[in-house]
Design a protein around this motif. Structure first.
Motif, PDB file in Angstrom:
ATOM      1  N   GLY A  95      21.578  -3.277  63.539  1.00 61.38           N
ATOM      2  CA  GLY A  95      21.406  -2.560  63.260  1.00 61.38           C
ATOM      3  C   GLY A  95      20.753  -1.860  61.774  1.00 61.38           C
ATOM      4  O   GLY A  95      19.856  -1.921  61.865  1.00 61.38           O
ATOM      5  N   ILE A  96      20.648  -3.657  61.418  1.00 55.19           N
ATOM      6  CA  ILE A  96      19.711  -4.047  59.810  1.00 55.19           C
ATOM      7  C   ILE A  96      18.530  -3.684  60.727  1.00 55.19           C
ATOM      8  O   ILE A  96      17.277  -3.260  60.383  1.00 55.19           O
ATOM      9  CB  ILE A  96      20.469  -5.260  59.537  1.00 55.19           C
ATOM     10  CG1 ILE A  96      21.852  -3.947  58.603  1.00 55.19           C
ATOM     11  CG2 ILE A  96      19.345  -5.313  58.479  1.00 55.19           C
ATOM     12  CD1 ILE A  96      22.330  -5.752  57.528  1.00 55.19           C
ATOM     13  N   PHE A  99      17.328  -0.286  61.622  1.00 51.58           N
ATOM     14  CA  PHE A  99      16.913   0.355  60.327  1.00 51.58           C
ATOM     15  C   PHE A  99      15.817  -0.270  60.335  1.00 51.58           C
ATOM     16  O   PHE A  99      14.499   1.022  59.724  1.00 51.58           O
ATOM     17  CB  PHE A  99      18.006   0.261  59.855  1.00 51.58           C
ATOM     18  CG  PHE A  99      17.851   0.688  58.093  1.00 51.58           C
ATOM     19  CD1 PHE A  99      17.931   2.056  58.233  1.00 51.58           C
ATOM     20  CD2 PHE A  99      17.171  -0.189  57.301  1.00 51.58           C
ATOM     21  CE1 PHE A  99      18.141   2.585  56.555  1.00 51.58           C
ATOM     22  CE2 PHE A  99      17.165   0.424  55.353  1.00 51.58           C
ATOM     23  CZ  PHE A  99      17.188   1.574  55.460  1.00 51.58           C
ATOM     24  N   MET A 132      20.306   3.188  62.658  1.00 52.07           N
ATOM     25  CA  MET A 132      21.552   1.998  62.711  1.00 52.07           C
ATOM     26  C   MET A 132      22.808   3.006  63.406  1.00 52.07           C
ATOM     27  O   MET A 132      23.481   2.647  64.060  1.00 52.07           O
ATOM     28  CB  MET A 132      21.877   1.860  61.415  1.00 52.07           C
ATOM     29  CG  MET A 132      22.095   0.908  60.603  1.00 52.07           C
ATOM     30  SD  MET A 132      22.892   1.046  59.175  1.00 52.07           S
ATOM     31  CE  MET A 132      20.808  -0.050  58.811  1.00 52.07           C
TER      32      MET A 132
END
Length: 226
Positions: A95-96, A99, A132
């Protein structure tokens, strides 16, 4: 390439320096997952094949490894759970990276469009957050599909495994364990009646099932010494 770089200016170059490494890591993660050695976050595989496994574990562990409420409810130590992987895992390694990747490229695009800096930052951050959330929703869907499979949780009784997220003592919260269930390596929530916390990496054995989906475990060494 050098001409493109120079035309970005200082702000665009900063966004590019964020986007390019994140894109490379995301690409490698995707390739590893497709060939079956990078799916730790997806299916609980504890192999070392996932780029960022160690970082991802440490990051998730710091946020919600204590068995209490995670940032977005993934490891609620008191409320019920749905039998899948739990709540929405926004702050995963994937997710990071997603992002940063989207934030960087949207920032580069906004710079090329000569948008004002505050608007560029706003659009970039919003796009990164959206990415994300979409990644988190995607993996939550995958978890739910896995939970709807043919695995029988009762087959975990007596099985050995390894602690992935530390397990608080006396059922004061939930941790997570990796174990083989119905021929597949899975990640399950677990509690313990032991007086001391069971730390990450310790070997455990399943001695019971609580609520139909939650494992009751103890240190394997105790079972071996009996």
């Amino acid at each position: 390439m050098s001409v493109w770089w120079e035309t970005l200016g200082a702000v665009g170059q900063v966004f590019a320096c964020v986007a390019i490494p994140a894109t490379v890591i995301l690409f490698l993660q995707t390739i590893l997952m497709l060939i079956g050695i990078g799916g730790h976050e997806m299916d609980g595989d504890s192999s070392d094949g996932d780029v960022g496994h160690d970082f991802g574990h440490d990051f998730d562990h710091d946020f919600d490894g204590d068995g209490h409420d995670g940032v977005f409810g993934e490891h609620d130590g008191h409320d019920g759970h749905d039998g899948g992987d739990g709540g929405l895992r926004l702050f995963s390694f994937r997710g990071i990276i997603a992002f940063l990747c989207v934030l960087g490229w949207v920032g580069v695009l906004c710079v090329r469009m000569e948008l004002a800096l505050p608007l560029t930052i706003l659009l970039s951050a919003a796009s990164g957050l959206l990415a994300m959330v979409l990644i988190a929703l995607l993996f939550r869907l995958i978890y739910s599909l896995q939970a709807d499979g043919t695995e029988n949780i009762r087959n975990a009784l007596g099985a050995s495994g390894t602690v992935y997220l530390r397990i608080p003592p006396r059922r004061k919260g939930r941790g997570k364990v990796n174990l083989l269930l119905d021929g597949k390596l899975v990640e399950k929530e677990a509690v313990t009646d032991e007086e001391e916390m069971i730390a990450y990496g310790e070997q455990i054995v399943v001695v019971g099932i609580s609520g139909g989906t939650e494992l009751i475990v103890q240190r394997k060494i105790k079972k071996e010494n009996m």
